[in-house]
Scaffold this motif. Structure first.
Motif, PDB file in Angstrom:
ATOM      1  N   LEU A 172       0.831  -1.193   0.000  1.00 50.78           N
ATOM      2  CA  LEU A 172       0.000   0.000   0.000  1.00 50.78           C
ATOM      3  C   LEU A 172       0.873   1.253   0.000  1.00 50.78           C
ATOM      4  O   LEU A 172       2.069   1.202   0.299  1.00 50.78           O
ATOM      5  N   THR A 176       2.958  -0.359   3.854  1.00 49.44           N
ATOM      6  CA  THR A 176       2.640  -1.634   4.491  1.00 49.44           C
ATOM      7  C   THR A 176       2.308  -2.636   3.397  1.00 49.44           C
ATOM      8  O   THR A 176       1.917  -2.263   2.296  1.00 49.44           O
ATOM      9  N   VAL A 178      -0.169  -5.789   2.672  1.00 54.00           N
ATOM     10  CA  VAL A 178      -1.313  -6.516   3.217  1.00 54.00           C
ATOM     11  C   VAL A 178      -1.567  -7.767   2.399  1.00 54.00           C
ATOM     12  O   VAL A 178      -1.310  -7.810   1.195  1.00 54.00           O
ATOM     13  N   TYR A 191     -13.703  -8.345   5.353  1.00 57.89           N
ATOM     14  CA  TYR A 191     -14.079  -7.707   4.091  1.00 57.89           C
ATOM     15  C   TYR A 191     -13.215  -8.260   2.968  1.00 57.89           C
ATOM     16  O   TYR A 191     -12.043  -8.571   3.158  1.00 57.89           O
ATOM     17  N   LEU A 193     -11.116  -7.568   0.619  1.00 55.90           N
ATOM     18  CA  LEU A 193     -10.241  -6.512   0.095  1.00 55.90           C
ATOM     19  C   LEU A 193      -9.672  -6.879  -1.271  1.00 55.90           C
ATOM     20  O   LEU A 193      -9.473  -6.016  -2.131  1.00 55.90           O
ATOM     21  N   LEU A 196     -11.555  -5.653  -4.129  1.00 52.78           N
ATOM     22  CA  LEU A 196     -11.453  -4.212  -4.385  1.00 52.78           C
ATOM     23  C   LEU A 196     -10.237  -3.917  -5.248  1.00 52.78           C
ATOM     24  O   LEU A 196     -10.263  -3.043  -6.114  1.00 52.78           O
ATOM     25  N   THR A 203      -4.600   1.659  -8.423  1.00 54.88           N
ATOM     26  CA  THR A 203      -4.843   2.904  -7.695  1.00 54.88           C
ATOM     27  C   THR A 203      -5.056   2.667  -6.203  1.00 54.88           C
ATOM     28  O   THR A 203      -5.163   3.624  -5.439  1.00 54.88           O
ATOM     29  N   LEU A 204      -5.126   1.399  -5.779  1.00 52.97           N
ATOM     30  CA  LEU A 204      -5.289   1.127  -4.343  1.00 52.97           C
ATOM     31  C   LEU A 204      -4.026   0.545  -3.731  1.00 52.97           C
ATOM     32  O   LEU A 204      -3.805   0.640  -2.528  1.00 52.97           O
ATOM     33  N   LEU A 415     -18.580   6.820  -1.757  1.00 56.48           N
ATOM     34  CA  LEU A 415     -18.072   5.628  -1.074  1.00 56.48           C
ATOM     35  C   LEU A 415     -16.721   5.196  -1.637  1.00 56.48           C
ATOM     36  O   LEU A 415     -15.819   4.790  -0.907  1.00 56.48           O
ATOM     37  N   MET A 416     -16.600   5.301  -2.972  1.00 55.35           N
ATOM     38  CA  MET A 416     -15.333   4.918  -3.599  1.00 55.35           C
ATOM     39  C   MET A 416     -14.207   5.823  -3.128  1.00 55.35           C
ATOM     40  O   MET A 416     -13.078   5.389  -2.937  1.00 55.35           O
ATOM     41  N   GLU A 418     -14.021   7.126  -0.222  1.00 57.48           N
ATOM     42  CA  GLU A 418     -13.659   6.643   1.116  1.00 57.48           C
ATOM     43  C   GLU A 418     -12.751   5.423   1.017  1.00 57.48           C
ATOM     44  O   GLU A 418     -11.800   5.276   1.776  1.00 57.48           O
ATOM     45  N   VAL A 419     -13.079   4.541   0.075  1.00 60.60           N
ATOM     46  CA  VAL A 419     -12.262   3.342  -0.108  1.00 60.60           C
ATOM     47  C   VAL A 419     -10.847   3.744  -0.514  1.00 60.60           C
ATOM     48  O   VAL A 419      -9.850   3.277   0.044  1.00 60.60           O
ATOM     49  N   LYS A 420     -10.757   4.650  -1.469  1.00 59.75           N
ATOM     50  CA  LYS A 420      -9.443   5.120  -1.922  1.00 59.75           C
ATOM     51  C   LYS A 420      -8.669   5.703  -0.734  1.00 59.75           C
ATOM     52  O   LYS A 420      -7.484   5.429  -0.545  1.00 59.75           O
ATOM     53  N   ALA A 422      -8.994   5.006   2.406  1.00 59.43           N
ATOM     54  CA  ALA A 422      -8.586   3.984   3.374  1.00 59.43           C
ATOM     55  C   ALA A 422      -7.303   3.288   2.914  1.00 59.43           C
ATOM     56  O   ALA A 422      -6.470   2.902   3.723  1.00 59.43           O
ATOM     57  N   PHE A 423      -7.136   3.132   1.605  1.00 62.24           N
ATOM     58  CA  PHE A 423      -5.953   2.443   1.081  1.00 62.24           C
ATOM     59  C   PHE A 423      -4.790   3.411   0.849  1.00 62.24           C
ATOM     60  O   PHE A 423      -3.635   3.057   1.037  1.00 62.24           O
TER      61      PHE A 423
ATOM     62  N   ARG B 146     -21.700 -13.984   2.832  1.00 62.31           N
ATOM     63  CA  ARG B 146     -21.023 -14.583   1.684  1.00 62.31           C
ATOM     64  C   ARG B 146     -21.196 -16.114   1.728  1.00 62.31           C
ATOM     65  O   ARG B 146     -20.241 -16.880   1.631  1.00 62.31           O
ATOM     66  N   TYR B 188     -14.570   0.999  -8.172  1.00 58.06           N
ATOM     67  CA  TYR B 188     -14.214  -0.079  -7.257  1.00 58.06           C
ATOM     68  C   TYR B 188     -15.417  -0.979  -7.042  1.00 58.06           C
ATOM     69  O   TYR B 188     -16.562  -0.543  -7.108  1.00 58.06           O
ATOM     70  N   MET B 437      -9.247  -2.823   6.841  1.00 55.06           N
ATOM     71  CA  MET B 437     -10.659  -3.136   7.106  1.00 55.06           C
ATOM     72  C   MET B 437     -11.222  -2.150   8.131  1.00 55.06           C
ATOM     73  O   MET B 437     -12.346  -1.665   7.996  1.00 55.06           O
ATOM     74  N   ALA B 439     -10.201   0.879   8.684  1.00 48.39           N
ATOM     75  CA  ALA B 439     -10.334   2.209   8.064  1.00 48.39           C
ATOM     76  C   ALA B 439     -11.618   2.267   7.242  1.00 48.39           C
ATOM     77  O   ALA B 439     -12.327   3.281   7.234  1.00 48.39           O
TER      78      ALA B 439
END
Ligand SMILES: Cc1cc2nc3c(=O)[nH]c(=O)nc-3n(C[C@H](O)[C@H](O)[C@H](O)COP(=O)(O)OP(=O)(O)OC[C@H]3O[C@@H](n4cnc5c(N)ncnc54)[C@H](O)[C@@H]3O)c2cc1C
Lengths: 438, 458
Positions: A172, A176, A178, A191, A193, A196, A203-204, A415-416, A418-420, A422-423, B146, B188, B437, B439
């Motif tokens: 990332l 880090t 992951v 989740y 991940l 995603l 981009t993540l 939301l996307m 926010e995802v961006k 977070a990563f 899931r 995404y 997760m 975050a």
């Protein structure tokens, strides 16, 4: 991408710091034009040797506020918007190890920079293969294929990259590493991940390692082509196939211009079946009979001829360096009708390849026809509840046209973001390249 | 914590008398099928539309009260426990099938529709929905966990089955993710972020799933084995040869005995594989079956018993699906503590054999069943809820099993999910990924009101 401003405490130029990190041979600052993304030229190109070095590069760049563009085989770098910034190109070429091939588990774990061609050779020796066939698969890397999320002709039977990846490691932006998923086909802990990261165009995170599900090589494979004078006959035959109990691994319609690329002169339906010999024969017999009943001529492909035919299909959009490529995605039931409607309206010289069972439709045309094609396709695709991707085009065209249409709904886009965040909170990875210039 | 009377009034303004605070309803909704003690919510409401869900979520957010979505309550790891009290949204009245497309092979349903209800609706039309957990779960709950079932080896799990979702977020906004095009929509993959999120990111109100055409030919067989290793080796060989088996399920001798008693059947009491073959013709099915029969014979497999007629097949699969209840019936008054690990199939035999050895040294009755084609198996520790030592023993064995699976490159849960029961393993399994997760959870649910304390330890 908004975010906290990057601290710029260390005045040493990024390239010098990367050099002390990776060694002089792994950092280039000359001739960077060759590594431009849509004309955006980086200041340095780096070749990290392993995942730890990838993470270290990202940490340095993130802290220095330098944007990083990951680069695999370079076959899909035309996807997406021109990046807002591209200071460092990070090549994954040296992450090319086969880390763990577990033939009895039907999985393989590889470095993300491995060339797909080499991977397939190794798997082939064990009678297995990875059904991932992006355009220019000979040059593409595993990581690039997954990050771009481009499927291939046999997606109908084996799923897309998203379905084939069961585990991944990614470095990332903040340095880090992951891990997501693993070597099991099912996993519900946490989740998803990994899903995603697939298709996120780097981009993540930078993929460093991937675990794939594999398929045993089938006993037999053959393709029956049925040629027709128009797309309507092709669509009707495709419908006949899908209404039957047959289970082909690929069903693709081509217009005459696309067929010409394979040295044929008419529109046609290509049906590939794989598996035990009696099943393959049954496909040929049934489809042959249905084609004959409507006066379509058939032709069987096997061995090298079959491989060559499917390579043409696979690479549509990437045939000519000067062309543009468009991909329409619609609900599967709408694809054949869309192809029929388009066949009448397409500018001369546009190749069309339709995957009716999957609902995708590829077009390749000279760049000069791009505006006309986009204007023609957009309303048809949106009416069919689908979306359109301008997959390959000169940067100038992308400045005038959206790459993804329709873009995400405003709430989904929020939301996307926010995802961006977070990563990649500082927007270090390929800023501006992804959907809605995320 | 108790819910303020003001909030109850606001909820009633949305759902009228579809709200209860009765002790029995709260107790039941705070437990599900889990062995864990019930954590009752303060109130249970029964919304009938996405708009109502939005209004309910907004009211709870204003009062800073947790929201716990509830499907059929069949989850096994305390997923629906209202750990911090709050309001349970029972989705069972959102049970309309909104559309089915035969052209596109998909269907859109409200979240409270169950998989059996959907398949009854499709009966006689040549299509089916493939994910079939043993309990009649809702599609909303199945998406949230899931879930998978007996056909995952051929058709995949909810991860592959879900095409699109409508979700009410923590702040009451409704979003739609994905779309009916198979290639997921631009951006995404939010759909797959919500699939498996166990109600911690939002309330799923609508699910669009992929359907499959019924195969032309189907046949089903059972085969007993001298040893469990032989059964597992048969599965591995079949999978490696690419035999497109639609279902391969393993029952160990303890489970077969339980099934015999429960359903009045007479299977030989031995480790047994249940197979289902799908194909485009009788010929292709016979060929698959013959190949598997030969593989089985080479691994100490006994005689294949066939079921051809649809009723016969249904009876056989009912026996498999009732395995859990058959296990509980071994000991009246008992409860089941389940574990659910998944390992690379190359380690499956080793993992099962070591586990059985562990069990042999324990006084508990512990049947084993497995979706072995996926490397996934379950144990049900049938315990007396009033004897703390039995629960402790079940937990000890369960932890050993999870550690064994993780050491073999497996996961602590292949399908039952994390809920409360497996929360403690998340850090061990995910390391740094857990931070990402967290975050995401913080970004989507800043007040931590959506099914708090589940899945992602904050
Ligand atoms: C006998 C038996 C056999 C089983 N077999 C299997 C099996 O083979 N495979 C398998 O995977 N599982 C199996 N399970 C477990 C269980 O059936 C599944 O986890 C199922 O998916 C739960 O669905 P549900 O509708 O009962 O959800 P619930 O138990 O009501 O809820 C499960 C979780 O999802 C959340 N949730 C529910 N509805 C929504 C919604 N609309 N939006 C957001 N979140 C929601 C809840 O908050 C909770 O966290 C079995 C259980 C039993 C008792």
């Amino acid at each position: 991408m908004s975010g906290p401003p990057a601290p710029r405490a260390d005045p040493t130029p990024v390239a010098a710091r990367l050099e002390s990190l990776l060694g002089a041979g792994a950092v280039t600052t000359a001739g960077c034009e060759a590594w431009a993304t849509d004309g955006v030229v980086p200041r340095a190109v780096v070749l990290p040797a392993d995942a730890d070095q990838v993470a270290a590069v990202l940490r340095v760049c993130d802290q220095a506020g330098a944007a990083v563009v990951p680069w695999g085989g370079g076959t899909a770098m035309t996807l997406g918007y021109p990046p807002a910034r591209a200071d460092v190109v990070l090549r994954t070429e040296r992450l090319d190890a086969i880390i763990d091939h577990d033939p009895s588990n039907l999985t393989v774990t590889v470095g993300a920079g491995i060339a797909l061609r080499r991977l397939q050779e190794v798997l082939g020796a064990h009678g297995q293969w990875l059904p991932l066939e992006p355009p220019l698969a000979e040059r593409a890397t595993a990581g690039g294929a997954v990050a771009s999320g481009l499927g291939g002709p046999r997606r109908l039977a084996y799923g897309s990259a998203r379905d084939l990846v069961i585990g991944a490691r990614a470095a990332l932006a903040q340095g880090t590493v992951v891990a997501c998923g693993g070597k099991t086909v099912k996993n519900v802990a946490g989740y998803d991940l990994g899903k995603l990261v697939v298709g996120s165009l780097g981009t993540l995170g930078v993929l460093t390692e991937l675990t794939f599900r594999l398929i045993p090589r089938p006993e037999s494979s053959r393709t029956l082509a049925a040629w027709a004078s128009d797309m309507a006959a092709v669509a009707a035959l495709a419908r006949r196939v899908f209404d039957s109990a047959l289970t082909p691994v690929a069903v693709v319609g081509v217009n005459a211009h696309a067929a010409a690329r394979a040295g044929r002169g008419a529109a046609g339906l290509l049906v590939r079946s794989e598996g035990v010999e009696p099943a393959v024969r049954r496909h040929e017999r049934d489809i042959g009979a249905w084609a004959a009943a409507v006066g379509m001529e058939t032709e069987a492909f096997e061995g090298e001829a079959e491989t060559a035919l499917w390579k043409v299909v696979r690479d549509v959009g990437w045939w000519e360096d000067t062309g543009v490529a468009l991909r329409a995605s619609v609900p599967p039931g709408a694809a054949a009708d869309l192809a029929v409607a388009l066949a009448r309206a397409l500018p001369e010289g546009t190749a069309m390849v339709v995957h009716p069972g999957v609902g995708t439709l590829w077009l390749e045309a000279p760049a000069a026809d791009a505006a006309v094609l986009i204007a023609l396709l957009r309303p048809l695709v949106e009416r069919a509840a689908g979306h359109l991707l301008l997959a390959r085009a000169p940067a100038a065209l992308k400045a005038a046209h959206e790459v993804w249409t329709p873009g995400p709904q405003a709430r989904a886009l929020a939301l996307m973001r926010e995802v961006k965040r977070a990563f990649d909170p500082r927007g270090t990875l390929s800023p501006g390249r992804f959907v809605s210039r995320l | 914590m108790t819910v303020a009377a003001g909030l109850l009034d606001e909820l009633r303004a949305v759902v009228g008398d579809r709200l209860t605070t009765s002790a029995a309803a709260r107790e039941q909704h705070g437990r599900g099928e889990s062995y864990l003690p019930s954590y009752p919510p303060d109130a249970v409401v029964f919304p009938e539309s996405a708009a109502e869900v939005q209004a309910l979520v907004r009211a709870c957010a204003r009062h800073r009260v947790p929201v716990v979505p509830f499907g059929a309550g069949t989850s096994l790891e305390g997923h629906v426990a209202a750990v911090r009290g709050g309001v349970c949204l029972d989705m069972s009245r959102m049970n309309r099938i909104l559309r089915v497309s035969f052209e596109d092979l998909d269907a859109t349903v409200e979240a409270g529709v169950t998989h059996r209800q959907l398949n009854r609706h499709l009966e006689g039309r040549g299509l089916f929905f493939s994910v079939d957990p043993g309990a009649d779960a809702t599609l909303g709950g199945m998406a949230a966990t899931r879930a998978s079932g007996t056909t995952a080896v051929r058709y995949g799990t909810m991860r592959e089955a879900v095409l699109a979702l409508a979700v009410v977020l923590a702040d009451g906004r409704l979003i739609r993710t994905g779309g009916r095009a198979r290639k997921s929509a631009s951006g995404y993959d939010l759909t797959r972020l919500f699939v498996g999120s166990e109600g911690t990111l939002g309330i799923i109100t609508e699910v669009t799933v992929r359907l499959h055409g019924l195969p032309e030919a189907v046949s089903v067989a059972t085969c007993p084995f001298a040893t469990i290793e032989g059964a597992v080796a048969t599965v591995i060989t079949a999978v490696q040869l690419g035999v497109p088996v639609a279902r391969i399920e393993l029952l160990d001798e303890v489970q077969v005995d339980a099934v015999n008693r429960y359903a009045g059947l007479a299977y030989p009491v031995a480790p047994t594989l249940f197979f289902e073959f799908h194909g485009p013709s009788e010929g292709s099915v016979v060929e698959q079956a013959e190949l598997v029969r030969r593989i089985a014979a080479g691994h100490g497999g006994g005689e294949f018993r066939w079921a051809q007629a649809p009723e016969e097949r249904a009876r056989l699969w009912k026996a498999r699906h009732d395995a859990y209840f058959a296990a509980l019936a071994l000991r009246p008054g008992a409860v089941g503590v389940t574990t659910d690990v998944c390992v690379p199939i190359s380690h499956l035999a080793e993992c099962i054999v070591e586990t059985k050895r562990d069990l042999a040294g324990s006084p508990l009755v512990v049947p084993l069943v497995g979706h072995v084609g996926d490397g996934n198996f379950h144990l049900v520790y049938v315990i007396d809820p009033n004897v703390p030592a039995e629960l402790a023993e079940a937990k000890r064995l369960g932890e050993r099993l999870v550690r064994r699976a993780l050491a073999m490159g497996g996961t602590c849960t292949g399908e039952h999910g994390v809920g409360l029961g497996k929360l403690g393993f998340m850090a061990e399994e995910h390391g740094e990924a857990l931070e990402v997760m967290r975050a995401i959870k913080r970004a989507l649910d800043p007040l931590n009101l959506m099914n708090p304390d589940k899945l992602v330890p904050m």
